[in-house]
Design a protein around this motif. Structure first.
Motif, PDB file in Angstrom:
ATOM      1  N   ASP A 242      31.890-129.230  -0.178  1.00 46.73           N
ATOM      2  CA  ASP A 242      32.516-129.616   1.083  1.00 46.73           C
ATOM      3  C   ASP A 242      34.035-129.749   0.997  1.00 46.73           C
ATOM      4  O   ASP A 242      34.681-130.048   2.002  1.00 46.73           O
ATOM      5  N   VAL A 243      34.597-129.515  -0.172  1.00 48.69           N
ATOM      6  CA  VAL A 243      36.022-129.794  -0.366  1.00 48.69           C
ATOM      7  C   VAL A 243      36.916-128.727   0.237  1.00 48.69           C
ATOM      8  O   VAL A 243      38.010-129.003   0.732  1.00 48.69           O
ATOM      9  N   GLY A 244      36.471-127.472   0.216  1.00 46.76           N
ATOM     10  CA  GLY A 244      37.356-126.367   0.560  1.00 46.76           C
ATOM     11  C   GLY A 244      37.722-126.233   2.027  1.00 46.76           C
ATOM     12  O   GLY A 244      38.693-125.554   2.365  1.00 46.76           O
ATOM     13  N   ALA A 245      36.984-126.842   2.928  1.00 47.39           N
ATOM     14  CA  ALA A 245      37.259-126.694   4.364  1.00 47.39           C
ATOM     15  C   ALA A 245      38.632-127.246   4.718  1.00 47.39           C
ATOM     16  O   ALA A 245      39.055-128.282   4.209  1.00 47.39           O
ATOM     17  N   ASP A 246      39.336-126.512   5.590  1.00 48.67           N
ATOM     18  CA  ASP A 246      40.634-126.919   6.149  1.00 48.67           C
ATOM     19  C   ASP A 246      41.790-126.836   5.157  1.00 48.67           C
ATOM     20  O   ASP A 246      42.907-127.245   5.487  1.00 48.67           O
ATOM     21  N   LEU A 247      41.550-126.328   3.955  1.00 53.05           N
ATOM     22  CA  LEU A 247      42.667-126.117   3.027  1.00 53.05           C
ATOM     23  C   LEU A 247      43.467-124.889   3.462  1.00 53.05           C
ATOM     24  O   LEU A 247      42.924-123.967   4.085  1.00 53.05           O
TER      25      LEU A 247
END
Length: 267
Positions: A242-247
């Protein structure tokens, strides 16, 4: 046979020029000329400077100029190749490899983890490799269209700092080392914040600032890796998807900590 040295993330926020963390992104060298290393390559210069002879080949997924210790890993691997070539024991030669790599790098914070693995503390002529008690993944956001010169980045750093900022970083560094060695994930909150170098460097790379802001809300702790532009974070393993979203646009690497350092792998 291959000689492998890991990538690294220096500083880890407040531990400027002192803390380093080895990452399982390898720089590999072997004897032969099927993928020849140029004589101007930092790994080959280290190899030759340590008495290495003949051709050396290499491959590595470590992106150069991105704050993941490419040159240090290359130099450590080249120095280790010279040690292996002359028939010396690699483990017994780690102090020599570390010292030579630090001289070539100009600072120890990447050379130490590439040589020893895990979490390392370098202070003057003192080196302390530490066992990492934290079981978390390291997520690195790496922009594809931006590299950072360490020398240029260091030119942004102030010559003097306020007393309060020095006290702030001392406290955060102590908290960070304690949290990482004891495995206290809760104590990591705020432990990678910094008042010495990150803000000045982030002015050069606005996308890295945006990535740091995103990762800080989705991880145990986030920081500018070395001089950037890569941003790294400790993330609980169940949350890495879930970390990669919106980077911002770039690559997201999910890595483990390399706990061994430079080593020989028999093919």
């Amino acid at each position: 046979m291959e000689i492998v040295a890991p990538a690294s993330s220096a500083n880890i926020g407040p531990g400027f020029d002192a803390l380093g963390l080895a990452l399982d992104l390898p720089f590999r060298v072997w004897f032969g000329d099927d993928r020849p290393m140029e004589e101007t390559h930092p790994g080959m210069r280290a190899f030759r400077g340590a008495g290495g002879t003949g051709p050396l080949s290499w491959r590595s997924p470590i992106p150069p100029g991105r704050g993941l210790g490419f040159s240090a890993a290359a130099r450590v691997a080249g120095l280790a190749a010279a040690v292996v070539q002359r028939g010396d024991e690699l483990d017994a030669s780690r102090p020599e490899i570390y010292e030579r790599a630090t001289e070539l790098e100009g600072h120890p914070d990447n050379a130490a983890p590439s040589t020893y693995g895990g979490l390392t503390i370098s202070a003057g002529d003192r080196l302390l490799p530490l066992e990492l008690g934290l079981d978390a993944a390291v997520v690195a956001w790496v922009p594809d269209d931006w590299a950072t010169s360490t020398d240029a980045s260091r030119s942004r750093l102030p010559e003097t700092i306020p007393f309060a900022d020095a006290v702030f970083n001392i406290g955060r560094t102590a908290l960070l080392v304690g949290a990482l060695t004891t495995g206290n994930a809760t104590a990591l909150a705020g432990a990678t914040t910094d008042r010495l170098h990150q803000d000045g460097r982030l002015e050069l790379v606005p996308n890295s600032r945006a990535a740091l802001d995103v990762l800080a809300t989705r991880s145990l702790a986030a920081w500018l890796s070395g001089s950037g532009p890569t941003v790294a974070a400790f993330v609980e393993r169940h949350g890495v998807d879930d970390v990669g979203a919106d980077l911002p646009e770039g690559r997201v690497l999910v890595l483990d900590v390399d706990r061994v350092g430079v080593r020989v792998i028999d093919g």
